[in-house]
Write a protein that holds these residues in place. Sequence first.
Motif, short mmCIF file in Angstrom:
data_model
loop_
_atom_site.label_atom_id
_atom_site.label_comp_id
_atom_site.label_asym_id
_atom_site.label_seq_id
_atom_site.Cartn_x
_atom_site.Cartn_y
_atom_site.Cartn_z
N GLN A 155 -5.61 10.22 -5.61
CA GLN A 155 -5.20 9.31 -4.55
C GLN A 155 -3.73 9.52 -4.18
O GLN A 155 -3.36 9.50 -3.00
CB GLN A 155 -5.41 7.84 -4.97
N ASN A 186 -2.43 10.55 -0.55
CA ASN A 186 -1.49 9.71 0.17
C ASN A 186 -0.29 10.49 0.68
O ASN A 186 0.38 10.08 1.63
CB ASN A 186 -1.02 8.55 -0.70
N HIS A 213 -4.43 4.80 1.84
CA HIS A 213 -3.38 5.63 2.42
C HIS A 213 -2.36 4.75 3.14
O HIS A 213 -2.72 3.77 3.80
CB HIS A 213 -3.99 6.62 3.42
#
Length: 266
Positions: free
Chosen positions: A129, A133, A177
């Motif tokens: 993640q 991002n 995000h």
Amino acid sequence: MEEFMKILHKKYITYALSQPCPTLIPRSGERGAKVNCYTVAIDKDDKPHYLVNALVDDKMICMEWNGNSYANERKIKLSTVNPKDFRISHYYGLSEITYFGINDYVLGRILFIEYIKIHIYRALTTTDQYIFNKKKLVTKQRVELLRFLIAQALEGKKEFDVIELMTELYTIKWVMHPDKDSQLQKVKLYLNSLVDTGELRMINGTYALTGHAIRGIEEYEEQERKHVESVKIQRRMFWLTLVIALLTLVQAGLIKLPALLDVTGP
């Protein structure tokens, strides 16, 4: 050995019952991530029978299954229950580990293998993640988005929700995000523009393709084909003009070409 196992079973069941789950267990968000509780149940022939609430000495205070819910309170001795009939579930953050039988539960708590797997998975997910991002969410162009919707429709999807579409485009990781809101708005703008030009229609907040979608793609591809052909013709004309100019200069004697083959001589 048998006496030792009874003591061990009682110890671990007592530990599980010391962390009971609420009636409604959060399974998402920050509240779900903080969950750390157990449910201890007794099944008969793979069907619910008792839900254990407490253990006092050798007596378990249980709620009996009436076919729809655990309703009637009962007291039964721990020693009278087959250890294999226990079903112990540990809600550990957003993960869930279910043990079938006390021995399975004891072994799981001692070896900690499932918890190691959970922590490795969480670490990999967090890293993935973080990397995601750091990337910019690239917006598909209007025609690319329309092509994507047509491809989805060919797989049987008739209507498109903008949230589901975002997940199809960027995977579920998009919701974490930092640019998720602005990207969501961009996709909405493209979808609404396709509604304005007739390729899509709005149905109760969702989008559906119309017959104009295929025609729009075909017109765009025809324009692209013509553009590519035009560029090729311009390039050919450029090289042809250059060759003609060079030949003209050679004929005028402004450019001397070396002899490729000298046939004079002895």
